[in-house]
Motif scaffolding. Sequence first.
Motif, PDB file in Angstrom:
ATOM      1  N   GLU A 179      32.146   5.415  16.090  1.00  0.00           N
ATOM      2  CA  GLU A 179      32.235   6.220  14.895  1.00  0.00           C
ATOM      3  C   GLU A 179      32.281   7.747  15.494  1.00  0.00           C
ATOM      4  O   GLU A 179      33.077   8.568  15.019  1.00  0.00           O
ATOM      5  N   LEU A 187      35.390  10.489  15.822  1.00  0.00           N
ATOM      6  CA  LEU A 187      35.143  11.857  15.229  1.00  0.00           C
ATOM      7  C   LEU A 187      35.533  12.914  16.133  1.00  0.00           C
ATOM      8  O   LEU A 187      36.130  13.928  16.061  1.00  0.00           O
ATOM      9  N   VAL A 212      29.191  13.882  12.911  1.00  0.00           N
ATOM     10  CA  VAL A 212      29.334  13.868  11.703  1.00  0.00           C
ATOM     11  C   VAL A 212      29.002  15.508  11.264  1.00  0.00           C
ATOM     12  O   VAL A 212      30.149  16.078  10.486  1.00  0.00           O
ATOM     13  N   VAL A 214      31.645  18.013  12.516  1.00  0.00           N
ATOM     14  CA  VAL A 214      32.833  18.038  11.994  1.00  0.00           C
ATOM     15  C   VAL A 214      32.743  18.538  10.628  1.00  0.00           C
ATOM     16  O   VAL A 214      33.499  19.491  10.086  1.00  0.00           O
ATOM     17  N   GLY A 270      40.628   8.244  16.756  1.00  0.00           N
ATOM     18  CA  GLY A 270      40.419   9.535  15.753  1.00  0.00           C
ATOM     19  C   GLY A 270      41.654  10.431  16.016  1.00  0.00           C
ATOM     20  O   GLY A 270      41.954  10.934  14.859  1.00  0.00           O
TER      21      GLY A 270
END
Length: 264
Positions: free
Chosen positions: A95, A99, A161, A164, A264
Amino acid sequence: MRRLGPWVIEKDLVAPPGRVVLVSTAALVLAFLSAGLVFWAYGVSPWEAYRTIFVETLLSPSGFAEGVRRAIPLLLAGVGLVLAFRAQFWNIGAEGQLLLGAVAAAGVALFVPLPDALKLPAMFLAGFVAGGLWAAVPALLKLRLGVNDVLTTLMLNYVAVYLVEWLIHGPWRGRTAFGFAYTDRFPDAAMLPLVPGTYVHWPTLLIALLAAVAAAFVLNRTRWGFPVRVVGDNAEAARYARMPIFWVVFAVALVSGGLAGLAG
């Protein structure tokens, strides 16, 4: 070998193909039955639930196209994870790598002046490199310092996360966002071409399918895949055979993170 009461459990080093199919089929059947029990517990007929799911996806052109669109990044990231897990690099950070790939590609699309013909290839390359480098950090920590790769790859997801969120709320927030968290619109040259009448972006679908075939071929049919299999099956045997364990695991981590970055 492990003794469990009167039984002895022993790992089958070479599973017959028929047994693999049988076990996989049984796992799918049990999964559907378990999910059916959940539907039933909520007062929904399992048969009606599954009928709706399949009719609205597999038998509906729009539903099928939407399923394919959503499956593309999962397939790309999944191919990379298969390679990583095969070498016992437990990459739980796809994940975050996804990203970082999105961040790198967006940076190229928004801020790097390139000819239109080079925009998409540069975005793909940037995404692959960013995802690979993000995976290289826990790989190095594992190989040099013995840090648990499950923890480092997992925790780096949260770093990605927040990175971003910082970008889209701060320096990359679009001039037309009016307080909302999104960037400016990408130029047309940075838009992925679509299958007509759908939102399926065919270049990444093609890349994902080719990546899956290439990974299976390299892993099982080439001299480059052999060390990966040996390191995954028995690292001590690989060390005894003087295989470059560091470079095998590091390369697998780069490719695994790179494919997630492509997603991504």
